[in-house]
Design a protein around this motif. Structure first.
Motif, PDB file in Angstrom:
ATOM      1  N   LEU A 121      49.328  96.912  66.949  1.00 60.04           N
ATOM      2  CA  LEU A 121      48.921  97.419  65.639  1.00 60.04           C
ATOM      3  C   LEU A 121      48.642  98.916  65.666  1.00 60.04           C
ATOM      4  CD1 LEU A 121      46.563  94.498  64.527  1.00 60.04           C
ATOM      5  CD2 LEU A 121      48.840  95.027  63.649  1.00 60.04           C
ATOM      6  N   GLY A 122      49.063  99.569  66.742  1.00 60.17           N
ATOM      7  CA  GLY A 122      48.885 101.014  66.839  1.00 60.17           C
ATOM      8  C   GLY A 122      47.546 101.430  67.396  1.00 60.17           C
ATOM      9  N   ALA A 123      46.726 100.466  67.808  1.00 59.08           N
ATOM     10  CA  ALA A 123      45.430 100.756  68.413  1.00 59.08           C
ATOM     11  C   ALA A 123      45.090  99.618  69.364  1.00 59.08           C
ATOM     12  CB  ALA A 123      44.353 100.907  67.346  1.00 59.08           C
ATOM     13  N   GLU A 124      44.131  99.856  70.221  1.00 58.96           N
ATOM     14  CA  GLU A 124      43.709  98.846  71.177  1.00 58.96           C
ATOM     15  C   GLU A 124      42.725  97.900  70.491  1.00 58.96           C
ATOM     16  OE1 GLU A 124      43.036  99.469  75.790  1.00 58.96           O
ATOM     17  OE2 GLU A 124      41.203  99.916  74.685  1.00 58.96           O
ATOM     18  N   VAL A 125      43.130  96.644  70.288  1.00 61.50           N
ATOM     19  CA  VAL A 125      42.267  95.637  69.676  1.00 61.50           C
ATOM     20  C   VAL A 125      42.330  94.371  70.516  1.00 61.50           C
ATOM     21  CG1 VAL A 125      42.638  96.572  67.355  1.00 61.50           C
ATOM     22  CG2 VAL A 125      44.046  94.666  68.162  1.00 61.50           C
ATOM     23  N   TRP A 126      41.347  93.497  70.300  1.00 62.40           N
ATOM     24  CA  TRP A 126      41.334  92.197  70.957  1.00 62.40           C
ATOM     25  C   TRP A 126      41.356  91.131  69.869  1.00 62.40           C
ATOM     26  CZ3 TRP A 126      39.221  96.518  72.757  1.00 62.40           C
ATOM     27  CH2 TRP A 126      39.416  96.842  74.109  1.00 62.40           C
ATOM     28  N   LEU A 127      42.203  90.133  70.049  1.00 63.92           N
ATOM     29  CA  LEU A 127      42.443  89.103  69.034  1.00 63.92           C
ATOM     30  C   LEU A 127      41.518  87.906  69.249  1.00 63.92           C
ATOM     31  CD1 LEU A 127      46.346  89.094  69.334  1.00 63.92           C
ATOM     32  CD2 LEU A 127      44.947  90.531  67.828  1.00 63.92           C
ATOM     33  N   HIS A 128      40.953  87.389  68.150  1.00 64.89           N
ATOM     34  CA  HIS A 128      40.075  86.223  68.179  1.00 64.89           C
ATOM     35  C   HIS A 128      40.342  85.360  66.948  1.00 64.89           C
ATOM     36  CE1 HIS A 128      37.379  88.396  71.063  1.00 64.89           C
ATOM     37  NE2 HIS A 128      37.669  89.434  70.308  1.00 64.89           N
ATOM     38  N   ASP A 129      39.827  84.124  67.013  1.00 68.79           N
ATOM     39  CA  ASP A 129      39.737  83.279  65.818  1.00 68.79           C
ATOM     40  C   ASP A 129      41.121  83.037  65.207  1.00 68.79           C
ATOM     41  OD1 ASP A 129      38.520  81.902  63.727  1.00 68.79           O
ATOM     42  OD2 ASP A 129      38.039  83.717  62.591  1.00 68.79           O
ATOM     43  N   ALA A 130      42.022  82.445  66.008  1.00 72.40           N
ATOM     44  CA  ALA A 130      43.398  82.197  65.561  1.00 72.40           C
ATOM     45  C   ALA A 130      43.542  80.796  64.974  1.00 72.40           C
ATOM     46  CB  ALA A 130      44.363  82.372  66.729  1.00 72.40           C
ATOM     47  N   HIS A 131      44.358  80.692  63.921  1.00 74.34           N
ATOM     48  CA  HIS A 131      44.581  79.425  63.224  1.00 74.34           C
ATOM     49  C   HIS A 131      46.049  79.332  62.805  1.00 74.34           C
ATOM     50  CE1 HIS A 131      40.174  78.814  62.593  1.00 74.34           C
ATOM     51  NE2 HIS A 131      40.184  80.136  62.684  1.00 74.34           N
ATOM     52  N   PRO A 132      46.587  78.122  62.681  1.00 77.95           N
ATOM     53  CA  PRO A 132      47.967  77.989  62.201  1.00 77.95           C
ATOM     54  C   PRO A 132      48.114  78.572  60.799  1.00 77.95           C
ATOM     55  CG  PRO A 132      47.161  75.909  63.113  1.00 77.95           C
ATOM     56  CD  PRO A 132      45.978  76.817  63.011  1.00 77.95           C
ATOM     57  N   GLY A 133      49.253  79.200  60.558  1.00 80.20           N
ATOM     58  CA  GLY A 133      49.540  79.762  59.240  1.00 80.20           C
ATOM     59  C   GLY A 133      50.952  79.419  58.808  1.00 80.20           C
ATOM     60  N   ARG A 134      51.304  79.849  57.602  1.00 78.94           N
ATOM     61  CA  ARG A 134      52.653  79.621  57.093  1.00 78.94           C
ATOM     62  C   ARG A 134      53.234  80.954  56.635  1.00 78.94           C
ATOM     63  NH1 ARG A 134      49.841  75.295  54.757  1.00 78.94           N
ATOM     64  NH2 ARG A 134      49.659  76.417  52.776  1.00 78.94           N
ATOM     65  N   GLY A 135      54.459  81.215  57.051  1.00 79.13           N
ATOM     66  CA  GLY A 135      55.125  82.452  56.675  1.00 79.13           C
ATOM     67  C   GLY A 135      56.195  82.798  57.693  1.00 79.13           C
ATOM     68  N   SER A 136      56.932  83.859  57.433  1.00 75.76           N
ATOM     69  CA  SER A 136      57.970  84.296  58.360  1.00 75.76           C
ATOM     70  C   SER A 136      58.184  85.789  58.184  1.00 75.76           C
ATOM     71  CB  SER A 136      59.276  83.541  58.118  1.00 75.76           C
ATOM     72  OG  SER A 136      59.748  83.787  56.802  1.00 75.76           O
TER      73      SER A 136
END
Length: 558
Positions: free
Chosen positions: A205-220
């Motif tokens: 995303l252009g910066a250093e981040v840490w990902l949390h709290d992931a859930h299934p989604g819909r899209g492409s």
């Protein structure tokens, strides 16, 4: 037995074990694992029969475990060794896992095994599994180990060996996500395996981040692309679909990290936000289900944290459901509510102003419950702390799931006075004297103890899903009951009498006046405690309400 708990922090598992073992009749004290000298001092002061280590990040000194039997709670089945046991299990998609209670030795996780307890895995974040399956298995396994010790039996195994074997620490290179190549299932597994610490490091995303709290989604879309936002979460494309990311950690000036709702984190980084989607599957939302005269309001916020926006959404939902005869609030499966969101407060331009806004917003939730013409029920499937406990007390009925831990106090967060109309609801339940005594404590309560003293009305068993289903069935039956009319009439009569004696607005004004001193006054204890909590500053000492051996030492010296 005389048991010294040795832990890195008083986390959810350590709290649960303390409360369960104390209820079993053991004498307990706790020392934070600050350094070897502090541990040795605690052992000398308390002279324990046993040391129990439920949550450590480093080895116990050899002279300590040679002197006193020392049991370590390891979140893995027999043979598993290493600091990332549950991380590997989640990322690999294991179907069964377990907890092992073993004796401390010079090699980490290698000592004699005193108890083991398997459990079935869920498709869930590591933190969720830890708070539910690991905690329940640990309570069972520790009791089994203590039973063997007191009976004079031998360990189950002379050493922690088995098919699993040692595993390396899970480094970020093993967690890394290739958004263009990986499907949603693999992305979910990697983020869930790192939740809530350390998160998955991502630079896409252009910066250093840490990902949390992931859930299934819909899209492409192109792998990694931002497809939309809802409830402060972002929808990101994977190789075969999409996933929701509810929270991101970003670096603060000075290098410390802060976990925020995903859109707020992107705003802080100056990143453009995707369009609003309003997707029903986005995490951290407030959702109302109508079942005839029953309204079920669910608000499974991550870690039970109530930001201004989330509290406002909840109060709107309660007001909108007023036409129902019964309102059931379910919170989340791990947390009912922990009160105001300290992270969003820390990120605000003025933490003091944001603190006040957060208190006003959660007070509005309580007011919506207190003023609702419907019969309101708080169904606490998960743990609750601080303002979250008192938010539940604004309901007409409170049921807590057996095994949940309630922390009905504010003092541990820089001696906050507290709001949420506790000066009205708590004396109404406990009486003025017992209410004042409870507000001076710093210790959590098990649900059964909370029911014994009248803090909650009843407890019910089962896993969170079964508990919620039973509560919905009970609330539906009540909504169709002939007795409900009399209950609502008595509620209205009592509320009118209480309002005439002292208006709710007066309770709120007095509480807010005290909270303003916490937020804007000369004593900065709250601001220091909040920063230390949010950024994970290691403990420098163990408070005396936990380190009872140090209180004993003080009294002996006097």
């Amino acid at each position: 037995m005389r048991i010294l708990l040795l832990a890195h922090a008083f986390n959810s598992l350590t709290q649960r074990l303390w409360l369960e073992l104390e209820a079993d009749g053991h004498e307990l004290s706790l020392e934070y694992d600050i350094n070897d000298a502090t541990t040795r001092d605690a052992v000398a002061l308390f002279a324990p029969d046993l040391i129990l280590a439920p949550f450590l990040k480093r080895a116990i000194p050899a002279d300590v475990w040679r002197k006193v039997p020392t049991l370590v709670v390891h979140p893995g089945p027999p043979g598993d060794k290493g600091p990332s046991a549950l991380d590997h299990a989640v990322q690999e998609g294991r179907e069964r896992w377990g907890v092992t209670v073993l004796e401390a030795r010079s090699e980490m996780d290698a000592g004699p095994v005193w108890a083991q307890q398997p459990f079935e895995m869920r498709a869930a974040p590591k933190s969720s599994l830890y708070r539910r399956e690991v905690t329940e298995a640990a309570v069972t396994a520790v009791r089994m180990a203590l039973a063997r010790l007191t009976a004079g039996l031998w360990p189950l195994r002379a050493a922690n060996d088995g098919a699993e074997g040692p595993k390396p620490p899970m480094r970020q290179e093993r967690r890394a996500i290739d958004w263009a190549a990986m499907g949603s299932a693999e992305v979910l597994a990697r983020i869930r395996a790192a939740d809530g610490r350390p998160g998955v490091l991502d630079r896409s995303l252009g910066a250093e981040v840490w990902l949390h709290d992931a859930h299934p989604g819909r899209g492409s879309g192109a792998g990694g692309a931002l497809l939309g936002q809802a409830n402060e979460a972002i929808l990101r494309a994977t190789a075969d679909g999409a996933v929701w990311i509810g929270h991101l950690s970003i670096r603060l000036p000075g290098g410390r990290r802060l976990k925020l709702p995903a859109t707020r984190a992107l705003e802080a980084l100056g990143h453009a936000l995707p369009p609003e989607t309003g997707a029903a599957d986005a995490p951290n939302g407030v959702r109302t289900e109508r079942l005839g005269d029953l309204a079920v309001i669910r608000f499974p916020f991550l870690n039970g944290a109530m930001s201004v926006r989330r509290a406002q959404a909840l109060s709107r939902a309660i007001r909108a459901a007023a036409e129902a005869r019964v309102i059931l609030l379910t919170g989340g499966p791990e947390f009912w509510s922990n009160g105001i969101d300290l992270a969003t407060i820390e990120a605000a331009a003025s933490p003091a102003e944001e603190s006040l806004a957060a208190i006003e917003a959660i007070d509005d939730v309580c007011l919506a419950l207190l003023e609702s013409p419907a019969w309101t029920i708080a169904a606490m499937a998960g743990n609750a702390g601080a303002g979250g406990v008192f938010m539940a007390l604004a309901a007409d009925e409170v049921t807590a799931r057996a095994g949940t831990v309630l922390s009905p106090h504010y003092k541990n967060m820089g001696n906050l006075y507290g709001s949420e109309y506790w000066t009205y609801t708590l004396p109404r339940r406990l009486g003025a004297e017992d209410a004042a005594r409870l507000m001076q404590t710093r210790m959590p309560l098990l649900a059964k103890e909370a029911a014994r003293i009248g803090l909650v009305d009843r407890i019910a068993g089962g896993a969170p899903e079964a508990f919620e289903a039973a509560m919905v069935a009970r609330a539906e039956a009540l909504a169709g009951s002939g007795a409900l009319g009399d209950m609502l009439a008595e509620k209205a009569r009592r509320r009118a009498a209480d309002e005439a004696a002292r208006p709710l607005a007066d309770h709120r004004a007095a509480e807010i006046a005290r909270m303003r001193l916490n937020f804007f006054g000369f004593d900065t204890s709250y601001h220091v405690a909040r920063l230390n909590f949010i950024t994970g500053v290691p403990k420098s000492r163990t408070p005396l309400h936990l380190a009872r051996h140090r209180r004993m030492g003080q009294m002996a010296a006097e």
